[in-house]
Design a protein around this motif. Structure first.
Motif, PDB file in Angstrom:
ATOM      1  N   ILE A  90      14.759  -3.853   6.689  1.00 47.15           N
ATOM      2  CA  ILE A  90      14.502  -3.370   8.050  1.00 47.15           C
ATOM      3  C   ILE A  90      13.890  -1.964   7.995  1.00 47.15           C
ATOM      4  O   ILE A  90      13.025  -1.617   8.799  1.00 47.15           O
ATOM      5  CB  ILE A  90      15.796  -3.401   8.901  1.00 47.15           C
ATOM      6  N   ALA A  91      14.306  -1.171   6.996  1.00 46.56           N
ATOM      7  CA  ALA A  91      13.742   0.185   6.832  1.00 46.56           C
ATOM      8  C   ALA A  91      12.246   0.128   6.539  1.00 46.56           C
ATOM      9  O   ALA A  91      11.486   1.000   6.976  1.00 46.56           O
ATOM     10  CB  ALA A  91      14.482   0.929   5.722  1.00 46.56           C
ATOM     11  N   HIS A  92      11.792  -0.894   5.789  1.00 43.76           N
ATOM     12  CA  HIS A  92      10.350  -1.066   5.573  1.00 43.76           C
ATOM     13  C   HIS A  92       9.636  -1.266   6.911  1.00 43.76           C
ATOM     14  O   HIS A  92       8.626  -0.620   7.201  1.00 43.76           O
ATOM     15  CB  HIS A  92      10.071  -2.278   4.676  1.00 43.76           C
ATOM     16  N   LEU A  93      10.167  -2.150   7.709  1.00 37.52           N
ATOM     17  CA  LEU A  93       9.586  -2.456   9.023  1.00 37.52           C
ATOM     18  C   LEU A  93       9.512  -1.173   9.863  1.00 37.52           C
ATOM     19  O   LEU A  93       8.455  -0.828  10.418  1.00 37.52           O
ATOM     20  CB  LEU A  93      10.469  -3.513   9.698  1.00 37.52           C
ATOM     21  N   VAL A  94      10.645  -0.463   9.960  1.00 36.03           N
ATOM     22  CA  VAL A  94      10.725   0.753  10.783  1.00 36.03           C
ATOM     23  C   VAL A  94       9.745   1.816  10.286  1.00 36.03           C
ATOM     24  O   VAL A  94       9.037   2.454  11.077  1.00 36.03           O
ATOM     25  CB  VAL A  94      12.178   1.290  10.797  1.00 36.03           C
ATOM     26  N   ALA A  95       9.681   1.992   8.962  1.00 37.60           N
ATOM     27  CA  ALA A  95       8.781   3.014   8.393  1.00 37.60           C
ATOM     28  C   ALA A  95       7.324   2.675   8.675  1.00 37.60           C
ATOM     29  O   ALA A  95       6.529   3.555   9.048  1.00 37.60           O
ATOM     30  CB  ALA A  95       9.033   3.141   6.892  1.00 37.60           C
ATOM     31  N   PHE A  96       6.944   1.408   8.491  1.00 39.32           N
ATOM     32  CA  PHE A  96       5.551   1.009   8.754  1.00 39.32           C
ATOM     33  C   PHE A  96       5.202   1.179  10.234  1.00 39.32           C
ATOM     34  O   PHE A  96       4.111   1.623  10.577  1.00 39.32           O
ATOM     35  CB  PHE A  96       5.309  -0.445   8.327  1.00 39.32           C
ATOM     36  N   GLU A  97       6.142   0.808  11.113  1.00 41.20           N
ATOM     37  CA  GLU A  97       5.884   0.919  12.553  1.00 41.20           C
ATOM     38  C   GLU A  97       5.756   2.379  12.985  1.00 41.20           C
ATOM     39  O   GLU A  97       4.937   2.727  13.823  1.00 41.20           O
ATOM     40  CB  GLU A  97       7.010   0.240  13.343  1.00 41.20           C
ATOM     41  N   LYS A  98       6.589   3.242  12.393  1.00 40.17           N
ATOM     42  CA  LYS A  98       6.606   4.648  12.814  1.00 40.17           C
ATOM     43  C   LYS A  98       5.511   5.474  12.158  1.00 40.17           C
ATOM     44  O   LYS A  98       4.899   6.327  12.791  1.00 40.17           O
ATOM     45  CB  LYS A  98       7.978   5.256  12.492  1.00 40.17           C
ATOM     46  N   PHE A  99       5.263   5.221  10.859  1.00 36.12           N
ATOM     47  CA  PHE A  99       4.359   6.102  10.105  1.00 36.12           C
ATOM     48  C   PHE A  99       3.029   5.448   9.745  1.00 36.12           C
ATOM     49  O   PHE A  99       2.158   6.096   9.177  1.00 36.12           O
ATOM     50  CB  PHE A  99       5.059   6.586   8.821  1.00 36.12           C
ATOM     51  N   GLY A 100       2.877   4.152  10.038  1.00 35.64           N
ATOM     52  CA  GLY A 100       1.604   3.488   9.759  1.00 35.64           C
ATOM     53  C   GLY A 100       1.646   2.680   8.468  1.00 35.64           C
ATOM     54  O   GLY A 100       2.538   2.842   7.631  1.00 35.64           O
ATOM     55  N   ARG A 101       0.660   1.828   8.310  1.00 42.28           N
ATOM     56  CA  ARG A 101       0.639   0.871   7.192  1.00 42.28           C
ATOM     57  C   ARG A 101       0.166   1.482   5.881  1.00 42.28           C
ATOM     58  O   ARG A 101       0.220   0.824   4.846  1.00 42.28           O
ATOM     59  CB  ARG A 101      -0.276  -0.311   7.547  1.00 42.28           C
ATOM     60  N   ASN A 102      -0.326   2.715   5.894  1.00 40.72           N
ATOM     61  CA  ASN A 102      -0.887   3.292   4.667  1.00 40.72           C
ATOM     62  C   ASN A 102       0.132   4.048   3.822  1.00 40.72           C
ATOM     63  O   ASN A 102      -0.217   4.633   2.802  1.00 40.72           O
ATOM     64  CB  ASN A 102      -2.070   4.218   5.001  1.00 40.72           C
ATOM     65  N   ILE A 103       1.372   4.058   4.250  1.00 41.25           N
ATOM     66  CA  ILE A 103       2.399   4.771   3.478  1.00 41.25           C
ATOM     67  C   ILE A 103       2.760   3.979   2.219  1.00 41.25           C
ATOM     68  O   ILE A 103       2.537   2.772   2.141  1.00 41.25           O
ATOM     69  CB  ILE A 103       3.672   5.017   4.324  1.00 41.25           C
ATOM     70  N   LYS A 104       3.356   4.675   1.231  1.00 39.73           N
ATOM     71  CA  LYS A 104       3.839   3.988   0.024  1.00 39.73           C
ATOM     72  C   LYS A 104       5.074   3.169   0.389  1.00 39.73           C
ATOM     73  O   LYS A 104       5.913   3.632   1.161  1.00 39.73           O
ATOM     74  CB  LYS A 104       4.201   5.016  -1.051  1.00 39.73           C
ATOM     75  N   PRO A 105       5.193   1.956  -0.181  1.00 38.20           N
ATOM     76  CA  PRO A 105       6.324   1.084   0.190  1.00 38.20           C
ATOM     77  C   PRO A 105       7.690   1.753   0.045  1.00 38.20           C
ATOM     78  O   PRO A 105       8.574   1.536   0.865  1.00 38.20           O
ATOM     79  CB  PRO A 105       6.191  -0.108  -0.754  1.00 38.20           C
TER      80      PRO A 105
END
Length: 200
Positions: free
Chosen positions: A70-85
């Protein structure tokens, strides 16, 4: 969903986990064991958030894995898809989501200090934190597997894909192990689970 969750995670975690699933519109699938991963998050072409978690995990490992995804989902939604996994954004998201669960109603007392230490700087997998991984293993169903660090140097062991190795010495944090057929040397995490064939 609550009834399903209660089979896999501690009782006092069911309500807050259900709320996380609803708030983030997660489509959760509980799947058969995959050796290479405990869980997975992907955003489908339809835009649906799909998370899978292995059904064989003990209740504490299942909870950590589900919140990890769920943290992956939240991080991508908040910070964008270009962040490191597993970069800073994911670590921040994982800490924020996990801290409310690190309490005695949910985790046994022996795990609490190890979880508190781990979540100061969470790693891509709790398996790489040898102390936490070992403590979590005590809650698994009994099996015939050993940790690499637990078997004597010179022992012969088999891994999940059938390959056979001979345990060597530790190098920094990992063990040099020689594949019996090819003679090639591979590095193993101390808490890799293996099938012991012969001790030295």
């Amino acid at each position: 969903m609550n009834e399903t969750l209660s089979k896999y995670i501690p009782e006092h975690a069911v309500k807050p986990v259900f709320e996380l699933i609803v708030a983030n519109q997660v489509h959760l699938k509980i799947v058969n064991e995959r050796v290479t991963r405990h869980g997975d998050y992907r955003r489908a072409l339809s835009g649906k958030h799909e998370i899978t978690v292995n059904s064989n995990l003990n209740q504490y490992k299942f909870l950590i894995t589900l919140v990890h995804e769920i943290a992956h989902l939240v991080a991508f939604e908040k910070f964008g898809r270009n962040i490191k996994p597993h970069g800073h954004e994911w670590k921040y998201s994982f800490q924020r989501l996990m801290i409310p669960f690190i309490r005695p109603e949910i985790f046994p007392n022996q795990l609490l200090p190890l979880l508190a230490r781990h979540f100061k700087n969470p790693t891509a997998s709790s398996d790489t934190d040898a102390r936490l991984a070992l403590a979590l293993k005590y809650f698994d169903k009994p099996n015939d597997k050993y940790f690499v660090f637990d078997i004597p140097v010179g022992s012969i062991f088999r891994i999940h894909n059938g390959k056979i190795f001979k345990k060597g010495n530790v190098r920094v944090k990992r063990y040099e192990c020689t594949e019996v057929n090819s003679g090639r040397v591979f590095l193993f995490n101390p808490n890799a689970e293996v099938e012991l064939l012969k001790t030295s």
